[in-house]
Design a protein around this motif. Structure first.
Motif, PDB file in Angstrom:
ATOM      1  N   UNK A  15      31.595  31.540   3.817  1.00 13.16           N
ATOM      2  CA  UNK A  15      31.241  32.877   4.278  1.00 13.16           C
ATOM      3  C   UNK A  15      29.848  33.280   3.800  1.00 13.16           C
ATOM      4  N   UNK A  16      29.545  32.955   2.567  1.00 14.95           N
ATOM      5  CA  UNK A  16      28.216  33.271   2.045  1.00 14.95           C
ATOM      6  C   UNK A  16      27.142  32.472   2.772  1.00 14.95           C
ATOM      7  N   UNK A  17      27.453  31.219   3.105  1.00 17.06           N
ATOM      8  CA  UNK A  17      26.515  30.369   3.835  1.00 17.06           C
ATOM      9  C   UNK A  17      26.193  30.976   5.200  1.00 17.06           C
ATOM     10  N   UNK A  18      27.243  31.425   5.908  1.00 18.08           N
ATOM     11  CA  UNK A  18      27.034  32.037   7.225  1.00 18.08           C
ATOM     12  C   UNK A  18      26.275  33.348   7.090  1.00 18.08           C
ATOM     13  N   UNK A  19      26.682  34.169   6.105  1.00 14.15           N
ATOM     14  CA  UNK A  19      26.058  35.487   5.930  1.00 14.15           C
ATOM     15  C   UNK A  19      24.576  35.374   5.621  1.00 14.15           C
ATOM     16  N   UNK A  20      24.194  34.313   4.928  1.00 11.05           N
ATOM     17  CA  UNK A  20      22.785  34.124   4.576  1.00 11.05           C
ATOM     18  C   UNK A  20      21.933  33.806   5.811  1.00 11.05           C
ATOM     19  N   UNK A  21      22.570  33.294   6.856  1.00 10.93           N
ATOM     20  CA  UNK A  21      21.819  32.820   8.010  1.00 10.93           C
ATOM     21  C   UNK A  21      22.057  33.620   9.288  1.00 10.93           C
ATOM     22  N   UNK A  22      22.941  34.600   9.224  1.00  5.84           N
ATOM     23  CA  UNK A  22      23.274  35.338  10.442  1.00  5.84           C
ATOM     24  C   UNK A  22      23.537  36.791  10.108  1.00  5.84           C
ATOM     25  N   UNK A  23      23.009  37.670  10.920  1.00  4.51           N
ATOM     26  CA  UNK A  23      23.288  39.099  10.787  1.00  4.51           C
ATOM     27  C   UNK A  23      23.800  39.620  12.121  1.00  4.51           C
ATOM     28  N   UNK A  24      25.048  40.049  12.198  1.00  8.41           N
ATOM     29  CA  UNK A  24      25.566  40.568  13.467  1.00  8.41           C
ATOM     30  C   UNK A  24      24.945  41.917  13.794  1.00  8.41           C
ATOM     31  N   UNK A  25      24.745  42.165  15.068  1.00  3.68           N
ATOM     32  CA  UNK A  25      24.313  43.492  15.488  1.00  3.68           C
ATOM     33  C   UNK A  25      25.469  44.468  15.309  1.00  3.68           C
ATOM     34  N   UNK A  26      25.213  45.771  15.245  1.00  2.12           N
ATOM     35  CA  UNK A  26      26.310  46.736  15.146  1.00  2.12           C
ATOM     36  C   UNK A  26      27.341  46.568  16.263  1.00  2.12           C
ATOM     37  N   UNK A  27      26.866  46.242  17.472  1.00 10.14           N
ATOM     38  CA  UNK A  27      27.803  46.061  18.592  1.00 10.14           C
ATOM     39  C   UNK A  27      28.700  44.851  18.351  1.00 10.14           C
ATOM     40  N   UNK A  28      28.126  43.759  17.883  1.00  8.45           N
ATOM     41  CA  UNK A  28      28.931  42.562  17.614  1.00  8.45           C
ATOM     42  C   UNK A  28      29.948  42.820  16.517  1.00  8.45           C
ATOM     43  N   UNK A  29      29.521  43.525  15.474  1.00  9.24           N
ATOM     44  CA  UNK A  29      30.433  43.861  14.379  1.00  9.24           C
ATOM     45  C   UNK A  29      31.604  44.691  14.890  1.00  9.24           C
ATOM     46  N   UNK A  69      31.450  40.310   6.582  1.00 15.37           N
ATOM     47  CA  UNK A  69      30.762  39.691   5.433  1.00 15.37           C
ATOM     48  C   UNK A  69      29.279  39.472   5.715  1.00 15.37           C
ATOM     49  N   UNK A  70      28.930  39.282   6.975  1.00 19.09           N
ATOM     50  CA  UNK A  70      27.540  38.980   7.333  1.00 19.09           C
ATOM     51  C   UNK A  70      26.708  40.221   7.599  1.00 19.09           C
ATOM     52  N   UNK A  71      27.340  41.407   7.626  1.00 29.16           N
ATOM     53  CA  UNK A  71      26.601  42.641   7.898  1.00 29.16           C
ATOM     54  C   UNK A  71      25.567  42.887   6.803  1.00 29.16           C
ATOM     55  N   UNK A  72      24.437  43.469   7.198  1.00 31.78           N
ATOM     56  CA  UNK A  72      23.368  43.810   6.261  1.00 31.78           C
ATOM     57  C   UNK A  72      23.069  45.305   6.377  1.00 31.78           C
ATOM     58  N   UNK A 117      25.128  44.461   2.713  1.00 33.72           N
ATOM     59  CA  UNK A 117      26.495  43.982   2.546  1.00 33.72           C
ATOM     60  C   UNK A 117      27.474  45.132   2.426  1.00 33.72           C
ATOM     61  N   UNK A 118      28.600  45.006   3.132  1.00 32.18           N
ATOM     62  CA  UNK A 118      29.616  46.058   3.142  1.00 32.18           C
ATOM     63  C   UNK A 118      30.912  45.501   2.565  1.00 32.18           C
ATOM     64  N   UNK A 119      31.048  45.607   1.259  1.00 31.67           N
ATOM     65  CA  UNK A 119      32.205  45.024   0.580  1.00 31.67           C
ATOM     66  C   UNK A 119      33.519  45.673   1.007  1.00 31.67           C
ATOM     67  N   UNK A 120      33.496  46.997   1.209  1.00 35.36           N
ATOM     68  CA  UNK A 120      34.718  47.671   1.629  1.00 35.36           C
ATOM     69  C   UNK A 120      35.204  47.183   2.978  1.00 35.36           C
ATOM     70  N   UNK A 121      34.286  46.949   3.888  1.00 29.36           N
ATOM     71  CA  UNK A 121      34.644  46.459   5.218  1.00 29.36           C
ATOM     72  C   UNK A 121      35.197  45.034   5.129  1.00 29.36           C
ATOM     73  N   UNK A 122      34.592  44.231   4.280  1.00 29.90           N
ATOM     74  CA  UNK A 122      35.081  42.860   4.099  1.00 29.90           C
ATOM     75  C   UNK A 122      36.491  42.855   3.512  1.00 29.90           C
ATOM     76  N   UNK A 123      36.727  43.762   2.553  1.00 26.28           N
ATOM     77  CA  UNK A 123      38.076  43.837   1.959  1.00 26.28           C
ATOM     78  C   UNK A 123      39.117  44.232   3.003  1.00 26.28           C
ATOM     79  N   UNK A 124      38.744  45.123   3.912  1.00 30.24           N
ATOM     80  CA  UNK A 124      39.684  45.486   4.984  1.00 30.24           C
ATOM     81  C   UNK A 124      39.989  44.287   5.869  1.00 30.24           C
ATOM     82  N   UNK A 125      38.973  43.469   6.142  1.00 29.41           N
ATOM     83  CA  UNK A 125      39.196  42.266   6.930  1.00 29.41           C
ATOM     84  C   UNK A 125      40.150  41.307   6.239  1.00 29.41           C
ATOM     85  N   UNK A 126      39.957  41.106   4.933  1.00 32.03           N
ATOM     86  CA  UNK A 126      40.854  40.222   4.195  1.00 32.03           C
ATOM     87  C   UNK A 126      42.258  40.795   4.094  1.00 32.03           C
ATOM     88  N   UNK A 127      42.371  42.121   4.030  1.00 39.89           N
ATOM     89  CA  UNK A 127      43.703  42.739   4.022  1.00 39.89           C
ATOM     90  C   UNK A 127      44.458  42.371   5.299  1.00 39.89           C
TER      91      UNK A 127
END
Length: 322
Positions: free
Chosen positions: A8-22, A98-101, A103-113
């Motif tokens: 996940x960190x590898x992808x996040x370092x190389x890709x940033x989703x647009x708000x629409x994609x997120x 996880x790839x949003x810039x 970084x949005x830890x709360x959003x990532x935690x919701x995804x893992x939930x």
């Protein structure tokens, strides 16, 4: 040699989703949560609940469905396969969060939930098969699916917000009324499982145990709760007009009233026509849409301003090697 990165960190370092994609990634999890609820109902309504008579395999000797299991086996196994599609949707939501810039830890935690709810509910589904479609485990399986839908909707909503402290958009008593709608709606959904657990559609043609009460009595209690939700929803719509709430919040209250009207109509039609399978399926879909409308209304009563951030250099760019 640098530190080892997680995928996940590898992808996040190389890709940033647009708000629409997120937002679309989060919405895909909402859609698949509804699909898995409806198709799970289809398994029961077609009497295919024990089409695969064990878990995690389909039979003692086969991981997948066999021709000997016929239609019911294919229906049950197909529903199991949809869990992988659901997992893919949740996985996409996790990667995008996880790839949003920044970084949005709360959003990532919701995804893992969501991921952990999917995994735990798969186990509950397996226990349900092992217990021969015990109505209590069937109800637990359905409620767990709705808990997934809850987190998915919250995640979807949060993708359009910032991460600051939420600020109320309406007076306190209005927010309390919204919580009342959420609580009674959750009770309404739970009471629906008592109708199903005692009703005609046990999920298999064998002697499946039922909950120890008459399903029509349970349906009457369920209907009372539905009328309470309707009364609260009408009160909310009127109150939002009085306090001059934001347009989008009033729209959410209107949407809830429309869904409740349609769902109530389906509910009464299915009751007076002997609960035909197609109407029960429509009612299950309506239940999910109602819960989404309830949550969206509650979430629209506060806001988290989006922080101003630099535009990513390569939004939605293809992954490239370092």
């Amino acid at each position: 040699m640098g530190p080892v990165q997680t995928p996940l960190a590898f992808i996040a370092q190389r890709w940033t989703p647009s708000p629409r994609t997120l937002r679309r990634a989060a919405l895909s999890a909402v859609v698949m949560s509804v699909v898995i609820i409806v198709t799970g109902g289809a398994v029961r309504l077609t009497g295919s609940g024990l089409g695969c008579d064990t878990w995690p395999k389909c039979t003692d000797d086969s991981l997948i469905v066999t021709a000997e299991q016929g239609f019911h086996g294919f229906v049950e196994f197909g529903n199991r396969m949809l869990t992988y599609v659901l997992s893919a949707a949740v996985g996409w939501a996790i990667i995008a969060a996880r790839s949003a810039k920044p970084r949005r830890r709360g959003l990532t935690r919701l995804g893992w939930a969501q991921f952990w709810i999917v995994m735990s509910n798969a186990v509950i589904g397996g226990i349900t098969v092992w217990m021969g479609l015990n109505p209590w485990t069937v109800a637990g399986h359905f409620l767990a699916a709705n808990s997934l839908l809850t987190v998915a909707v919250i995640t979807w909503h949060r993708t359009g917000e910032g991460d600051g402290t939420p600020k109320p958009r309406v007076p306190g008593p209005v927010r309390k009324l919204s919580w009342a709608i959420v609580v009674v709606s959750a009770l309404l959904i739970a009471l629906g499982t008592t109708v199903t657990g005692a009703g005609k559609h046990a999920g298999d043609s064998s002697d499946v145990p039922r909950m120890p009460w008459d399903w029509t009595d349970a349906a009457h209690v369920h209907a009372v709760a539905a009328w309470v939700v309707c009364a609260l929803a009408v009160a909310m719509w009127l109150v939002l007009l009085v306090v001059d709430a934001p347009d989008d919040t009033r729209a959410r209250a209107r949407d809830l009233l429309i869904v409740l009207l349609a769902q109530g109509g389906v509910g009464y039609v299915q009751y007076f026509t002997g609960v035909p399978e197609v109407m029960v399926a429509a009612h299950m879909l309506g239940s999910s849409l109602m819960w989404i409308a309830v949550l969206r209304l509650a979430l629209s009563l506060r806001e988290r301003p989006v922080a101003t951030a630099p535009v990513p250099a390569r939004p939605d760019a293809e992954l490239t090697s370092a």
